[in-house]
Write an enzyme that holds these catalytic residues in place. Structure first.
Site, short mmCIF file in Angstrom:
data_model
loop_
_atom_site.label_atom_id
_atom_site.label_comp_id
_atom_site.label_asym_id
_atom_site.label_seq_id
_atom_site.Cartn_x
_atom_site.Cartn_y
_atom_site.Cartn_z
N ASP A 11 -18.67 -30.90 62.11
CA ASP A 11 -18.32 -29.96 61.26
C ASP A 11 -19.27 -29.02 60.16
OD1 ASP A 11 -16.38 -29.36 58.97
OD2 ASP A 11 -16.98 -31.23 57.54
N GLU A 13 -18.44 -27.80 56.38
CA GLU A 13 -19.00 -27.82 54.95
C GLU A 13 -19.42 -29.68 54.62
OE1 GLU A 13 -16.05 -25.91 52.44
OE2 GLU A 13 -15.26 -25.00 54.57
N GLU A 19 -19.37 -27.85 50.12
CA GLU A 19 -18.34 -27.37 50.29
C GLU A 19 -18.08 -25.57 49.07
OE1 GLU A 19 -16.05 -28.81 52.06
OE2 GLU A 19 -17.05 -30.42 52.02
N ARG A 50 -4.61 -23.67 47.18
CA ARG A 50 -5.14 -23.40 46.59
C ARG A 50 -4.76 -21.20 46.44
NH1 ARG A 50 -9.63 -25.73 51.23
NH2 ARG A 50 -10.32 -27.24 49.96
#
Length: 205
Positions: A11, A13, A19, A50
């Site tokens: 992964d 972030e 982040e 978002r």
């Protein structure tokens, strides 16, 4: 020793870089943007939320990109990546977007990344295209179908599919609340620990 039959999937972030959305929230003062996949496991719900917040606040893509350019990496991430890439093939599997990722990839020495794309109109984010639903798990499965062994690491709910699918999956700096839900997965807190788990995995190949 470079293990050709092994691929490491990471992964981005929370594992290699801070982040993005938390950094944007801190820079803009829009606290609603602090939520991540650690808080909301359903990525579609998270991203639609978002986008509504960005429309409400008039937050432009270019503003987010300015934040990312100054984001940097987690301490020790570049050294960790350099060491790992001397020993195995590494692919970053992320639910971020190509429009966000480039500065971070530059800081990491331009490793391969599989991520998604944004839909942008007049510098405003209107939507997004997922490359694949649950792409992290599917990429790991495809690599295994190609006769690779896969070591994977991530920190959040949206990483658990690939961690369980991998031949060896380890959390990295994941919240205790998430780790507790997946007792079958190892948990690490430092890059040294993560490298040790990888070397232990190499020894089994």
């Amino acid at each position: 020793m470079f293990t050709k039959q092994c691929v490491v999937t990471l992964d981005l972030e929370g594992v290699l870089a801070p982040e993005i959305w938390i950094a944007v929230a801190e820079k803009t003062g829009i606290e609603d943007l602090r939520l991540t996949t650690r808080d909301i496991p359903d990525y579609d719900v998270l991203m639609k939320g978002r986008i509504k917040i960005m429309e409400r606040e008039g937050l432009k893509l270019s503003t987010i990109q300015d934040v990312i350019r100054n984001l940097g990496l987690l301490k020790g991430a570049r050294e960790f990546m350099d060491t790992l890439r001397d020993e195995a093939q590494v692919i970053i599997l992320s639910d971020t977007f190509q429009e966000f990722a480039y500065p971070i990839m530059q800081n990491l020495g331009m490793p391969t990344i599989f991520c998604h794309n944004l839909i942008v109109e007049d510098d405003m984010i209107k939507g997004y295209h997922l490359r694949l639903n649950d792409q992290k798990t599917k990429v790991v499965k495809s690599l295994q179908d190609l006769n690779f062994k896969v070591f994977a690491s991530g920190d959040s709910f949206n990483d658990t599919g690939m961690l369980k699918q991998a031949d060896k999956g380890c959390f990295f700096c994941a919240p205790d609340s998430i780790v507790a839900q997946f007792p079958q997965l190892d948990s690490t807190k430092t890059y040294a620990e993560l490298l040790e788990r990888f070397h232990q995995f190499q020894d089994t190949l």
